[in-house]
Design a protein around this motif. Structure first.
Motif, mmCIF file in Angstrom:
data_model
loop_
_atom_site.group_PDB
_atom_site.id
_atom_site.type_symbol
_atom_site.label_atom_id
_atom_site.label_comp_id
_atom_site.label_asym_id
_atom_site.label_seq_id
_atom_site.Cartn_x
_atom_site.Cartn_y
_atom_site.Cartn_z
ATOM 1 N N GLN A 172 0.819 -1.269 -0.009
ATOM 2 C CA GLN A 172 0.017 -0.008 0.009
ATOM 3 C C GLN A 172 0.965 1.169 0.051
ATOM 4 O OE1 GLN A 172 -3.420 0.271 -0.266
ATOM 5 N NE2 GLN A 172 -3.645 -1.799 -0.493
ATOM 6 N N SER A 173 1.950 1.433 0.661
ATOM 7 C CA SER A 173 2.773 2.285 0.734
ATOM 8 C C SER A 173 4.400 1.910 0.604
ATOM 9 C CB SER A 173 2.637 3.013 1.841
ATOM 10 O OG SER A 173 3.505 4.363 2.022
ATOM 11 N N SER A 174 4.816 1.607 -0.513
ATOM 12 C CA SER A 174 6.102 1.399 -0.640
ATOM 13 C C SER A 174 7.099 2.265 -0.362
ATOM 14 C CB SER A 174 6.366 0.779 -1.972
ATOM 15 O OG SER A 174 6.039 1.551 -3.071
ATOM 16 N N GLN A 175 7.068 3.442 -0.134
ATOM 17 C CA GLN A 175 7.817 4.600 -0.093
ATOM 18 C C GLN A 175 8.311 4.346 1.278
ATOM 19 O OE1 GLN A 175 5.802 8.418 0.033
ATOM 20 N NE2 GLN A 175 5.186 8.100 -2.138
ATOM 21 N N LYS A 176 9.742 4.345 1.421
ATOM 22 C CA LYS A 176 10.703 4.294 2.662
ATOM 23 C C LYS A 176 10.251 5.260 3.848
ATOM 24 C CE LYS A 176 13.902 1.230 0.665
ATOM 25 N NZ LYS A 176 15.383 1.031 0.785
ATOM 26 N N LYS A 177 9.942 6.570 3.392
ATOM 27 C CA LYS A 177 9.604 7.606 4.298
ATOM 28 C C LYS A 177 8.376 7.644 5.068
ATOM 29 C CE LYS A 177 8.049 10.686 0.476
ATOM 30 N NZ LYS A 177 8.548 11.902 -0.184
ATOM 31 N N VAL A 178 7.561 6.702 4.441
ATOM 32 C CA VAL A 178 6.261 6.424 5.395
ATOM 33 C C VAL A 178 6.273 5.744 6.462
ATOM 34 C CG1 VAL A 178 3.659 5.798 4.987
ATOM 35 C CG2 VAL A 178 4.877 6.887 3.345
#
Length: 70
Positions: free
Chosen positions: A35-41
C-alpha cells in the motif's frame, strides 16, 4: 483470521488508517508495504485493542513485544 489496524504516517502526521483481516502478521506487513512502498512513510500495525505489534521505520520492519512493556 485476525484483524489488524494499520496506520500510515508521514512527517508525524496520520495520512491513512485501515483495518484488515489477515491470516498472519507477516501477511499484514506485506499488504501494508504494498500500500505504501515509500520508505519515508512510517507504518504501524496493531491488534484490535490498539496494542502495537510491528512498525516500519525507514523501510525496515521491527516487531514490538508489547507484553514486556509496563
Amino acid at each position: 483470521m485476525s484483524m489488524f489496524n494499520i496506520t500510515y504516517h508521514l512527517n508525524d502526521k496520520l495520512i491513512h488508517k485501515e483495518s484488515v483481516f489477515m491470516l498472519t502478521l507477516n501477511a499484514a506487513k506485506i499488504s501494508a508495504t504494498r500500500q505504501s512502498s515509500q520508505k519515508k512513510v512510517y507504518i504501524r500495525i496493531s491488534n484490535i485493542m490498539d496494542k502495537p505489534l510491528s512498525e516500519r521505520i525507514n523501510g525496515k520492519w521491527k516487531n514490538i513485544d508489547y507484553t514486556k512493556t509496563t
